[in-house]
Motif scaffolding. Structure first.
Motif, PDB file in Angstrom:
ATOM      1  N   GLY A 115       0.985  -1.199   0.210  1.00 14.26           N
ATOM      2  CA  GLY A 115      -0.045  -0.111   0.008  1.00 14.26           C
ATOM      3  C   GLY A 115       0.882   1.213   0.138  1.00 14.26           C
ATOM      4  N   THR A 116       2.170   1.185  -0.045  1.00 16.03           N
ATOM      5  CA  THR A 116       2.915   2.475  -0.188  1.00 16.03           C
ATOM      6  C   THR A 116       4.312   1.915  -0.880  1.00 16.03           C
ATOM      7  OG1 THR A 116       4.272   4.134   1.255  1.00 16.03           O
ATOM      8  CG2 THR A 116       4.345   1.638   1.977  1.00 16.03           C
ATOM      9  N   THR A 117       5.078   2.899  -1.295  1.00 18.10           N
ATOM     10  CA  THR A 117       6.221   3.059  -2.069  1.00 18.10           C
ATOM     11  C   THR A 117       7.260   4.057  -1.731  1.00 18.10           C
ATOM     12  OG1 THR A 117       7.400   2.222  -3.884  1.00 18.10           O
ATOM     13  CG2 THR A 117       5.739   4.007  -4.169  1.00 18.10           C
ATOM     14  N   ASP A 118       8.515   4.069  -2.056  1.00 18.55           N
ATOM     15  CA  ASP A 118       9.574   4.909  -1.622  1.00 18.55           C
ATOM     16  C   ASP A 118       9.168   6.144  -2.476  1.00 18.55           C
ATOM     17  OD1 ASP A 118      11.403   6.759  -1.229  1.00 18.55           O
ATOM     18  OD2 ASP A 118      13.104   5.145  -1.446  1.00 18.55           O
ATOM     19  N   THR A 119       8.803   7.164  -2.257  1.00 20.26           N
ATOM     20  CA  THR A 119       8.399   8.240  -3.234  1.00 20.26           C
ATOM     21  C   THR A 119       9.844   8.868  -3.606  1.00 20.26           C
ATOM     22  OG1 THR A 119       8.992   9.997  -1.200  1.00 20.26           O
ATOM     23  CG2 THR A 119       6.457   9.565  -1.674  1.00 20.26           C
ATOM     24  N   ASP A 120      11.153   8.613  -3.134  1.00 23.28           N
ATOM     25  CA  ASP A 120      12.221   8.877  -4.079  1.00 23.28           C
ATOM     26  C   ASP A 120      12.552   8.248  -5.193  1.00 23.28           C
ATOM     27  OD1 ASP A 120      12.737  11.012  -2.243  1.00 23.28           O
ATOM     28  OD2 ASP A 120      14.184   9.749  -0.857  1.00 23.28           O
ATOM     29  N   ALA A 121      11.878   7.000  -5.197  1.00 24.82           N
ATOM     30  CA  ALA A 121      11.927   6.030  -6.298  1.00 24.82           C
ATOM     31  C   ALA A 121      10.902   6.218  -7.208  1.00 24.82           C
ATOM     32  CB  ALA A 121      11.815   4.426  -5.873  1.00 24.82           C
ATOM     33  N   MET A 122       9.782   6.641  -6.641  1.00 25.67           N
ATOM     34  CA  MET A 122       8.609   6.910  -7.881  1.00 25.67           C
ATOM     35  C   MET A 122       8.562   8.062  -8.253  1.00 25.67           C
ATOM     36  SD  MET A 122       4.575   6.817  -6.472  1.00 25.67           S
ATOM     37  CE  MET A 122       3.193   7.222  -7.452  1.00 25.67           C
ATOM     38  N   GLU A 123       9.241   9.106  -7.704  1.00 26.04           N
ATOM     39  CA  GLU A 123       9.484  10.475  -8.479  1.00 26.04           C
ATOM     40  C   GLU A 123      10.035  10.621  -9.813  1.00 26.04           C
ATOM     41  OE1 GLU A 123      10.726  13.450  -5.734  1.00 26.04           O
ATOM     42  OE2 GLU A 123       8.909  13.759  -4.700  1.00 26.04           O
ATOM     43  N   PRO A 124      11.237   9.989  -9.871  1.00 20.47           N
ATOM     44  CA  PRO A 124      11.713   9.926 -11.135  1.00 20.47           C
ATOM     45  C   PRO A 124      10.973   9.141 -12.338  1.00 20.47           C
ATOM     46  CG  PRO A 124      13.295   9.263  -9.665  1.00 20.47           C
ATOM     47  CD  PRO A 124      11.988   9.228  -9.006  1.00 20.47           C
ATOM     48  N   CYS A 125      10.352   8.218 -11.935  1.00 22.35           N
ATOM     49  CA  CYS A 125       9.443   7.373 -12.947  1.00 22.35           C
ATOM     50  C   CYS A 125       8.213   8.643 -13.402  1.00 22.35           C
ATOM     51  CB  CYS A 125       8.704   6.315 -12.319  1.00 22.35           C
ATOM     52  SG  CYS A 125       9.698   5.109 -11.491  1.00 22.35           S
ATOM     53  N   ILE A 126       7.624   9.135 -12.509  1.00 25.48           N
ATOM     54  CA  ILE A 126       6.486  10.240 -12.763  1.00 25.48           C
ATOM     55  C   ILE A 126       7.032  11.570 -13.565  1.00 25.48           C
ATOM     56  CG2 ILE A 126       4.581  11.548 -12.166  1.00 25.48           C
ATOM     57  CD1 ILE A 126       4.279   8.515 -12.053  1.00 25.48           C
ATOM     58  N   HIS A 127       8.342  11.809 -13.063  1.00 22.94           N
ATOM     59  CA  HIS A 127       9.189  12.850 -13.799  1.00 22.94           C
ATOM     60  C   HIS A 127       9.311  12.679 -15.176  1.00 22.94           C
ATOM     61  CE1 HIS A 127      12.023  16.177 -14.142  1.00 22.94           C
ATOM     62  NE2 HIS A 127      12.776  15.073 -14.946  1.00 22.94           N
ATOM     63  N   SER A 128       9.511  11.279 -15.318  1.00 19.53           N
ATOM     64  CA  SER A 128       9.793  10.737 -16.845  1.00 19.53           C
ATOM     65  C   SER A 128       8.793  11.036 -18.065  1.00 19.53           C
ATOM     66  CB  SER A 128      10.493   9.613 -16.968  1.00 19.53           C
ATOM     67  OG  SER A 128       9.451   8.626 -16.908  1.00 19.53           O
ATOM     68  N   LEU A 129       7.444  11.052 -17.414  1.00 12.46           N
ATOM     69  CA  LEU A 129       6.275  11.076 -18.322  1.00 12.46           C
ATOM     70  C   LEU A 129       6.202  12.613 -18.857  1.00 12.46           C
ATOM     71  CD1 LEU A 129       3.795   9.258 -16.190  1.00 12.46           C
ATOM     72  CD2 LEU A 129       4.788   8.487 -18.237  1.00 12.46           C
ATOM     73  N   PHE A 130       6.879  13.623 -18.201  1.00 13.45           N
ATOM     74  CA  PHE A 130       6.826  14.837 -18.760  1.00 13.45           C
ATOM     75  C   PHE A 130       8.054  15.453 -19.937  1.00 13.45           C
ATOM     76  CE2 PHE A 130       4.534  15.155 -14.630  1.00 13.45           C
ATOM     77  CZ  PHE A 130       3.511  15.747 -15.186  1.00 13.45           C
ATOM     78  N   GLN A 131       8.918  14.287 -19.863  1.00 14.00           N
ATOM     79  CA  GLN A 131      10.268  14.804 -20.519  1.00 14.00           C
ATOM     80  C   GLN A 131      10.045  14.234 -22.161  1.00 14.00           C
ATOM     81  OE1 GLN A 131      12.151  16.595 -18.643  1.00 14.00           O
ATOM     82  NE2 GLN A 131      10.620  16.007 -17.241  1.00 14.00           N
ATOM     83  N   VAL A 132       9.529  15.229 -22.759  1.00 14.28           N
ATOM     84  CA  VAL A 132       9.519  14.962 -24.387  1.00 14.28           C
ATOM     85  C   VAL A 132      10.602  15.236 -25.022  1.00 14.28           C
ATOM     86  CG1 VAL A 132       7.802  15.924 -26.342  1.00 14.28           C
ATOM     87  CG2 VAL A 132       6.796  15.659 -24.103  1.00 14.28           C
ATOM     88  N   ASN A 133      11.307  16.325 -24.807  1.00 14.25           N
ATOM     89  CA  ASN A 133      12.627  16.569 -25.379  1.00 14.25           C
ATOM     90  C   ASN A 133      13.796  16.797 -24.497  1.00 14.25           C
ATOM     91  OD1 ASN A 133      11.634  16.730 -28.034  1.00 14.25           O
ATOM     92  ND2 ASN A 133      10.315  18.746 -27.272  1.00 14.25           N
ATOM     93  N   ALA A 134      14.137  15.528 -23.821  1.00 11.18           N
ATOM     94  CA  ALA A 134      15.252  15.572 -22.699  1.00 11.18           C
ATOM     95  C   ALA A 134      16.255  15.808 -23.424  1.00 11.18           C
ATOM     96  CB  ALA A 134      14.994  14.340 -21.678  1.00 11.18           C
ATOM     97  N   GLU A 135      17.545  16.463 -22.688  1.00 10.88           N
ATOM     98  CA  GLU A 135      18.803  16.732 -23.111  1.00 10.88           C
ATOM     99  C   GLU A 135      19.616  15.370 -23.513  1.00 10.88           C
ATOM    100  OE1 GLU A 135      22.681  18.947 -21.557  1.00 10.88           O
ATOM    101  OE2 GLU A 135      20.769  20.147 -21.078  1.00 10.88           O
ATOM    102  N   ASN A 136      19.329  14.495 -22.487  1.00  5.87           N
ATOM    103  CA  ASN A 136      19.858  13.226 -22.852  1.00  5.87           C
ATOM    104  C   ASN A 136      19.224  12.056 -21.947  1.00  5.87           C
ATOM    105  OD1 ASN A 136      20.800  13.389 -19.800  1.00  5.87           O
ATOM    106  ND2 ASN A 136      22.527  14.907 -20.516  1.00  5.87           N
ATOM    107  N   VAL A 137      19.737  10.824 -22.009  1.00  9.71           N
ATOM    108  CA  VAL A 137      18.986   9.826 -21.306  1.00  9.71           C
ATOM    109  C   VAL A 137      18.730  10.081 -19.682  1.00  9.71           C
ATOM    110  CG1 VAL A 137      18.802   7.160 -20.907  1.00  9.71           C
ATOM    111  CG2 VAL A 137      19.470   8.323 -23.124  1.00  9.71           C
ATOM    112  N   ASP A 138      19.792  10.395 -19.059  1.00 10.61           N
ATOM    113  CA  ASP A 138      19.992  10.518 -17.826  1.00 10.61           C
ATOM    114  C   ASP A 138      18.660  11.609 -17.368  1.00 10.61           C
ATOM    115  OD1 ASP A 138      20.929   9.731 -15.320  1.00 10.61           O
ATOM    116  OD2 ASP A 138      22.698  10.703 -15.277  1.00 10.61           O
ATOM    117  N   ALA A 139      18.852  12.754 -17.933  1.00  8.44           N
ATOM    118  CA  ALA A 139      17.915  13.896 -17.724  1.00  8.44           C
ATOM    119  C   ALA A 139      16.257  13.294 -17.681  1.00  8.44           C
ATOM    120  CB  ALA A 139      18.245  14.812 -18.599  1.00  8.44           C
ATOM    121  N   VAL A 140      15.935  12.324 -18.557  1.00  7.33           N
ATOM    122  CA  VAL A 140      14.794  11.858 -18.548  1.00  7.33           C
ATOM    123  C   VAL A 140      14.195  11.623 -17.181  1.00  7.33           C
ATOM    124  CG1 VAL A 140      13.237   9.884 -19.308  1.00  7.33           C
ATOM    125  CG2 VAL A 140      14.761  11.088 -20.943  1.00  7.33           C
TER     126      VAL A 140
END
Length: 206
Positions: A29-54
């Protein structure tokens, strides 16, 4: 621009990280927000500078990299459920790639989410519900259908359902990135020694 092995392992770690968060929510019923945030962040990255930045800051998918190491070495344990979901997401992404209508709909949904992002935090329930609806309208209509298993009490919770669907959308986004940088399913089978080395190198660097 050409992509190297590290780019590929970052993309692969993005899939593993999203799936790991899904399993945690389904089971606990829960997960580490530090792990979840990068996943959701990636959804907004349409033109990321590089793979890491996604995925945001350097080291953002260290959790996913650790899941790769565990899956390939069995230390501390090999999670077959996690591997199965990863393979399903890769297959789902390939199905999606043949549906330009759904790709357009997802693009429109992400653009709409970007406007909402101006008013809500990254993991705000409103944003996660938006992505969950987008997943239901598009990816849940395709094969293979992904059925998440876990504790029924957690899976019945609407917020948990939204988080899981948003993370599955992020997992497919990472699978798309994996393919775009030259990744393929056979590499996991035939080049797992290289992937293991790259995942460890990423973890050690961050």
């Amino acid at each position: 621009m050409p992509h190297d092995n590290l780019d590929r392992v970052i993309a692969l770690a993005g899939i593993y990280q999203a799936v790991h968060c899904v399993i945690q929510i389904a089971r606990h019923g829960t997960t580490d927000t530090d792990a979840m945030e990068p996943c959701i962040h990636s959804l907004f990255q349409v033109n990321a500078e590089n793979v890491d930045a996604v995925f945001g800051e350097p080291g953002a998918v260290a959790n996913g990299s650790r899941q790769i190491v565990s899956s390939l070495t069995g230390v501390p344990e090999r999670n077959l459920e996690l591997t199965r979901y990863v393979v399903l997401l890769m297959r789902l992404e390939r199905t999606l790639s043949g549906r330009p209508d759904l790709l357009t709909r997802i693009g429109e949904g992400i653009e709409a989410a970007s406007f909402k992002r101006e008013h809500f935090a990254l993991l705000h329930p409103t944003l996660l519900a938006h992505f969950a609806d987008l997943y239901s309208e598009t990816l849940s209509q395709l094969e293979p259908r992904i059925v998440v298993r876990g504790e029924s009490s957690h899976l019945r919770n609407q917020d948990n359902q939204n988080r899981i669907r948003a993370l599955l959308l992020a997992g497919v986004r990472a699978a798309m990135l994996w393919r775009q940088v030259g990744g393929s399913r056979w590499q996991i089978l035939l080049k797992n020694k290289q992937i293991l080395e790259d995942a460890r190198r990423y973890i050690n660097a961050h």
